[in-house]
Design an enzyme around this catalytic site. Structure first.
Site, short mmCIF file in Angstrom:
data_model
loop_
_atom_site.label_atom_id
_atom_site.label_comp_id
_atom_site.label_asym_id
_atom_site.label_seq_id
_atom_site.Cartn_x
_atom_site.Cartn_y
_atom_site.Cartn_z
N ASN A 6 0.88 -1.18 0.00
CA ASN A 6 0.00 0.00 0.00
C ASN A 6 0.91 1.22 0.00
OD1 ASN A 6 -1.76 2.06 0.47
ND2 ASN A 6 -2.88 1.02 2.12
N ARG A 89 -2.49 -1.96 -3.65
CA ARG A 89 -3.68 -1.13 -3.53
C ARG A 89 -3.56 0.04 -4.51
NH1 ARG A 89 -4.77 3.61 0.44
NH2 ARG A 89 -6.97 3.96 0.03
N HIS A 178 -12.88 3.52 -0.58
CA HIS A 178 -12.91 2.52 0.50
C HIS A 178 -13.61 1.22 0.08
CE1 HIS A 178 -12.82 6.33 3.12
NE2 HIS A 178 -11.65 5.74 3.31
N LEU A 207 -15.80 4.14 9.19
CA LEU A 207 -15.58 5.42 9.87
C LEU A 207 -14.12 5.51 10.33
CD1 LEU A 207 -18.78 5.34 12.21
CD2 LEU A 207 -18.62 5.99 9.79
N GLY A 208 -13.29 6.11 9.48
CA GLY A 208 -11.89 6.33 9.85
C GLY A 208 -11.60 7.81 9.73
N ARG A 239 -12.33 16.94 6.63
CA ARG A 239 -13.12 17.20 5.40
C ARG A 239 -14.57 17.50 5.76
NH1 ARG A 239 -11.27 11.84 2.34
NH2 ARG A 239 -9.92 11.44 4.12
N ASP A 281 -9.01 14.37 15.57
CA ASP A 281 -8.94 13.03 16.14
C ASP A 281 -10.19 12.78 16.99
OD1 ASP A 281 -8.36 10.85 17.97
OD2 ASP A 281 -6.30 11.00 17.26
N GLY A 329 -11.24 2.79 12.21
CA GLY A 329 -10.81 3.32 13.51
C GLY A 329 -11.95 3.74 14.44
N GLY A 331 -15.37 3.38 13.83
CA GLY A 331 -16.45 2.38 13.85
C GLY A 331 -16.13 1.19 14.74
N GLU A 332 -14.85 0.79 14.77
CA GLU A 332 -14.47 -0.37 15.57
C GLU A 332 -14.27 -0.02 17.04
OE1 GLU A 332 -11.03 -2.27 13.72
OE2 GLU A 332 -11.94 -1.89 11.77
N ASN A 333 -13.90 1.25 17.31
CA ASN A 333 -13.46 1.59 18.67
C ASN A 333 -14.37 2.52 19.46
OD1 ASN A 333 -10.82 0.19 18.74
ND2 ASN A 333 -10.42 1.51 16.99
N GLU A 383 -8.04 -4.46 4.83
CA GLU A 383 -7.87 -4.26 3.39
C GLU A 383 -6.73 -5.10 2.83
OE1 GLU A 383 -7.96 -0.04 4.39
OE2 GLU A 383 -8.98 0.31 2.51
#
Ligand code: ADP
Length: 396
Positions: A6, A89, A178, A207-208, A239, A281, A329, A331-333, A383
């Site tokens: 990547n 990638r 993504h 969601l990162g 963004r 963050d 990041g 979404g998982e946490n 990924e």
């Protein structure tokens, strides 16, 4: 063994998988290439090393990777021939590439023709392939596109209501990003539910730092929140997400901003950072919001409100919703984000168990409450593994 690459403009991530993809044999990150403070992290034999050294360019970065894999005290291979294929990638495949593909000369030409869509990313991806052709001659390369999964979107989802000529002659349309993550996660979610992906309508929330909400029906992407570029849809770290394009004309014509200044606002100064005024963050935004910072609380509310609205519209687009999947990041946490997103979705049959939502990290991927009509899952994305799976499939 299968190597995945990547390659960004200033970074190189690599991972070496065993032939059957059962094991990760080595992995690494080379960061800040061509900048001050360049470093390399390499992991193998259950040990990790970090080395700070000048890394002037991609060529030097690939030398370091090859050295790490073959000659260092961490060496895991003796001969490059032990690598049976390399998967890369690539960010943008335009509408030329609808799936992963084996690299040939004509593929390289087509890849170059897609640079105009992702001038910051695609050149680095192409350089990565060329480096591998040079350093590992004779080993097949496969390229896996972030955009390819979304090529199944129907015309009403991918064509903007702009003059048709812009679409036909200049490729102005929704592409989406993504895709490799969403494809992996959609399949993994179906596996967890023990149901064929073909039978499911799901919304994947990647969601990162970048955010994609993806409508996946029958295993195919039918709509997605990012578009021609990467700042529409949901507000992100820096963004803006969706806003009225009339604002751009206003900034240029009334406030006298240059197009570069507007671009910097849209991509680098908006989102969590722009609204909170403190950070891009999510961890910091959440923490400050909990401590009573009003702008951080607002940045968080805007973020989850965008996501909730998008999930609702995609449930309508698919005429149903069987599963809601969180990944990447945030979404998982972030139990907070998941809880806030789901709080307004009872009307669709989404209902999570708040207790289980809090302990996901202990391995409870299904966070649905017992009476929920929609399965809500937390699925770690991977990924690199998806790239390796495609690489194996194409090479054999
Ligand atoms: P990228 O798009 O760069 O791959 P990641 O998927 O790594 O991004 O996600 C980065 C985001 O995840 C950051 O906003 C970070 O704050 C957020 N994140 C990571 N861990 C947590 C956590 N425990 N709680 C909330 N947000 C988190």
């Amino acid at each position: 063994m299968i190597l995945t690459i990547n390659c960004g403009s200033s970074s190189l991530k690599y991972r070496l998988f065993s032939k059957d993809l059962d094991k990760v044999i080595a992995s690494g990150l080379i960061a800040r290439i061509g900048e001050e403070g360049a470093y390399c992290e390499h992991q193998a034999h259950e040990r990790r090393a970090q080395l700070h050294q000048p890394i002037p360019d991609q060529d030097a970065a690939f030398d370091i990777m090859a050295d790490n894999l073959m000659h260092s005290e961490f060496a895991v291979i003796e001969n490059p021939r032990e690598i049976s294929a390399i998967g890369h990638r690539a960010v943008h495949g335009g509408d030329v590439f609808v799936e992963s593909t084996l690299v040939t000369e004509s593929v390289m030409e087509q890849l170059n023709s897609c640079i105009r869509f992702a001038p910051l990313h695609n050149p680095a991806n192409i350089a990565g392939i060329e480096e591998c052709q040079k350093k590992f001659p004779g080993i097949p390369n496969v390229v896996v596109f972030d955009t390819a999964f979304h090529q199944t979107m129907p015309p009403e989802a991918h064509i903007y209501a702009l003059p048709y000529d812009l679409y036909e002659r200049h490729g102005v349309r929704r592409y989406g990003f993504h895709g490799t993550s969403c494809r992996y996660v959609a399949q993994a979610a179906a596996d967890m539910l023990n149901r064929p992906v073909e039978d499911l309508s799901m919304v994947v929330c990647h969601l990162g730092n970048g955010v994609t909400i993806d409508a996946v029906k029958g295993g195919k992407s039918v709509d997605t929140s990012l578009g021609f570029g990467t700042f529409c849809g949901i507000s992100m770290g820096t963004r803006a997400g969706d806003f009225d394009p009339a604002i751009i004309f206003h900034l240029v014509k009334e406030l006298g901003m240059s197009i570069e200044e507007v671009e910097a606002i849209c991509y680098k100064k908006s989102g969590l950072l722009g609204v909170s005024g403190v950070s891009n963050d999510m961890r910091e935004v959440e923490q400050r919001a909990a401590e009573g910072d009003k702008r951080c609380a607002l940045a968080l509310e805007i973020f989850v409100y965008h996501i909730r609205k998008m999930i609702g519209s995609y449930a309508a687009a698919m005429n149903g919703l069987d599963a809601l999947v969180f990944t990447a990041g945030i979404g998982e946490n972030s139990a907070t984000v998941r809880s806030k997103v789901c709080a307004g979705l009872g009307v669709l049959g989404v209902h999570i168990d708040e207790g289980i939502n809090e302990i996901v990290r202990d391995g409870h991927p299904n966070i649905s409450a017992a009476d929920a009509r929609v399965a809500t899952l937390v699925v770690p994305t991977d990924e690199e593994r998806m790239i390796a799976i495609d690489t194996v499939a194409l090479v054999h």
